[in-house]
Design a protein around this motif. Structure first.
Motif, short mmCIF file in Angstrom:
data_model
loop_
_atom_site.label_atom_id
_atom_site.label_comp_id
_atom_site.label_asym_id
_atom_site.label_seq_id
_atom_site.Cartn_x
_atom_site.Cartn_y
_atom_site.Cartn_z
N LYS A 57 -3.05 -5.52 5.85
CA LYS A 57 -2.30 -5.57 5.25
C LYS A 57 -1.62 -5.04 4.35
CE LYS A 57 -4.27 -5.78 0.18
NZ LYS A 57 -5.36 -5.39 -1.05
N VAL A 58 -0.25 -5.29 4.63
CA VAL A 58 0.74 -4.73 5.22
C VAL A 58 1.73 -3.73 3.29
CG1 VAL A 58 3.19 -4.22 5.72
CG2 VAL A 58 1.21 -5.37 6.49
N ASN A 59 1.51 -2.83 3.32
CA ASN A 59 2.10 -1.50 1.85
C ASN A 59 3.46 -0.98 2.19
OD1 ASN A 59 -1.57 -1.83 0.91
ND2 ASN A 59 0.41 -2.36 -1.37
N TRP A 60 4.40 -2.21 1.45
CA TRP A 60 5.75 -1.52 1.36
C TRP A 60 6.54 -0.83 0.12
CZ3 TRP A 60 7.01 -5.64 -0.02
CH2 TRP A 60 7.66 -6.50 -1.14
N ASP A 61 7.41 0.09 0.17
CA ASP A 61 8.69 0.44 -0.67
C ASP A 61 9.77 1.07 -0.25
OD1 ASP A 61 8.85 0.82 -3.33
OD2 ASP A 61 7.43 2.72 -3.42
N GLY A 74 9.18 2.76 3.67
CA GLY A 74 8.29 2.91 3.67
C GLY A 74 6.56 1.74 4.15
N ALA A 75 5.95 1.92 4.87
CA ALA A 75 5.88 1.09 5.05
C ALA A 75 4.02 1.60 5.75
CB ALA A 75 5.49 -0.28 5.35
N ILE A 76 3.01 1.05 5.44
CA ILE A 76 1.59 0.93 5.76
C ILE A 76 0.75 0.07 5.74
CG2 ILE A 76 0.16 1.86 3.30
CD1 ILE A 76 -1.93 3.81 4.17
N PHE A 77 0.00 0.75 7.23
CA PHE A 77 -0.65 -0.80 7.65
C PHE A 77 -2.18 -0.44 7.52
CE2 PHE A 77 3.74 -0.72 9.27
CZ PHE A 77 4.33 -1.98 9.62
N ARG A 78 -2.89 -1.90 7.19
CA ARG A 78 -4.46 -1.14 6.90
C ARG A 78 -5.41 -2.90 7.31
NH1 ARG A 78 -4.18 2.21 1.41
NH2 ARG A 78 -2.20 1.35 1.06
N ASP A 79 -6.22 -2.26 7.96
CA ASP A 79 -8.10 -3.19 8.12
C ASP A 79 -7.71 -3.90 6.80
OD1 ASP A 79 -9.40 -1.54 8.45
OD2 ASP A 79 -9.68 -1.67 10.44
N TRP A 80 -9.61 -4.70 6.96
CA TRP A 80 -10.32 -5.13 5.84
C TRP A 80 -10.97 -3.85 5.59
CZ3 TRP A 80 -9.13 -6.67 11.32
CH2 TRP A 80 -10.28 -6.18 11.70
N GLU A 81 -11.63 -2.83 6.58
CA GLU A 81 -12.05 -1.84 6.10
C GLU A 81 -10.99 0.14 5.49
OE1 GLU A 81 -13.91 -0.64 9.82
OE2 GLU A 81 -16.37 -2.56 9.12
N GLY A 82 -10.03 -0.79 5.40
CA GLY A 82 -9.56 0.30 4.68
C GLY A 82 -8.52 1.31 6.02
N ARG A 83 -9.00 1.22 7.02
CA ARG A 83 -8.21 2.33 7.97
C ARG A 83 -7.48 1.98 7.93
NH1 ARG A 83 -13.28 0.70 12.48
NH2 ARG A 83 -12.52 -1.33 12.12
N VAL A 84 -6.53 3.15 8.12
CA VAL A 84 -4.97 3.02 8.77
C VAL A 84 -4.90 2.50 10.56
CG1 VAL A 84 -3.04 4.09 8.45
CG2 VAL A 84 -4.82 4.35 6.28
N ILE A 85 -3.88 1.47 10.49
CA ILE A 85 -3.71 1.41 11.92
C ILE A 85 -2.65 1.19 12.18
CG2 ILE A 85 -5.20 -0.36 11.75
CD1 ILE A 85 -3.18 -2.79 12.09
N ALA A 86 -1.55 1.76 11.13
CA ALA A 86 -0.17 2.29 11.50
C ALA A 86 0.02 3.00 9.93
CB ALA A 86 0.85 1.34 12.08
N CYS A 87 1.96 3.43 10.43
CA CYS A 87 2.75 3.84 9.26
C CYS A 87 4.10 4.21 10.28
CB CYS A 87 2.08 5.07 8.97
SG CYS A 87 0.68 5.60 7.98
#
Length: 202
Positions: A57-61, A74-87
């Motif tokens: 999931k990629v959330n951006w603003d 700004g964008a945050i990239f998270r996997d199916w367990e909610g772990r952040v893989i990148a910002c």
């Protein structure tokens, strides 16, 4: 050349080598293509929800500094367990109206997802008009239409995608990153790590 400092990566160019992050589990996704909703309506969900297994999931603003004529993405990239893989935090010395800023943020976030090797994504933001236009089929050769078209073309590079609207209450992390991006020179990417000021919000 990118300058690597611990877990933080600074880039002087837009492109990021796809091998900078292992695409764990994405190739193992066995489901069918995620259907895109042609018209999105505001959701009643008030908290971030994880995506399906092997989907990211990629959330951006976006944020605007009218005084200094610059925009922050700004964008945050998270996997199916909610772990952040990148910002990602990106600052550009341009002046755009709010719609164009959000469309530009969606484009840069999608490009970043391609660059780090993701194959299955949900792209989420709180700009309803932009979300609906990305999911729509209306053609426009104006600046707005061309940006939306660019987003749609980048989204075709994934094996499966969906683009959803979420309320601001579910997008706080991306909002904080976008505001902080106004203080960044060019682009700053954190891989498998997050800036300390958003740790408490996770």
């Amino acid at each position: 050349m990118p300058i690597i400092d611990k877990r933080v990566v600074r880039f002087n160019m837009r492109q990021i080598p796809a091998n900078t992050l292992n695409n764990t589990g994405a190739e193992e996704f066995l489901g069918s293509k995620i259907p895109a909703n042609p018209l999105t309506y505001p959701s009643q969900t008030h908290q971030w929800l994880p995506p399906l297994l092997a989907v990211y999931k990629v959330n951006w603003d976006s944020a605007v500094d009218k005084v200094h004529c610059k925009v922050g993405i700004g964008a945050i990239f998270r996997d199916w367990e909610g772990r952040v893989i990148a910002c990602m935090r990106m600052c550009r010395p341009i002046h755009l109206d709010p719609y164009l800023v959000e469309a530009f943020g969606a484009l840069q976030s999608a490009i970043m997802a391609v660059d780090i090797g993701l194959k299955h994504i949900y792209l989420e933001g709180d700009a309803l008009n932009v979300i609906n236009d990305i999911n729509g089929n209306k053609e426009s050769w104006g600046q707005t239409g061309l940006l939306v078209h660019d987003v749609q073309q980048v989204m075709k590079r994934f094996d499966s995608t969906t683009v959803n609207f979420i309320p601001r209450s579910c997008n706080n992390l991306a909002h904080c990153l976008a505001k902080d991006a106004l203080n960044v020179v060019d682009i700053l990417v954190n891989l498998e790590d997050v800036p300390s000021y958003i740790t408490s919000l996770l």
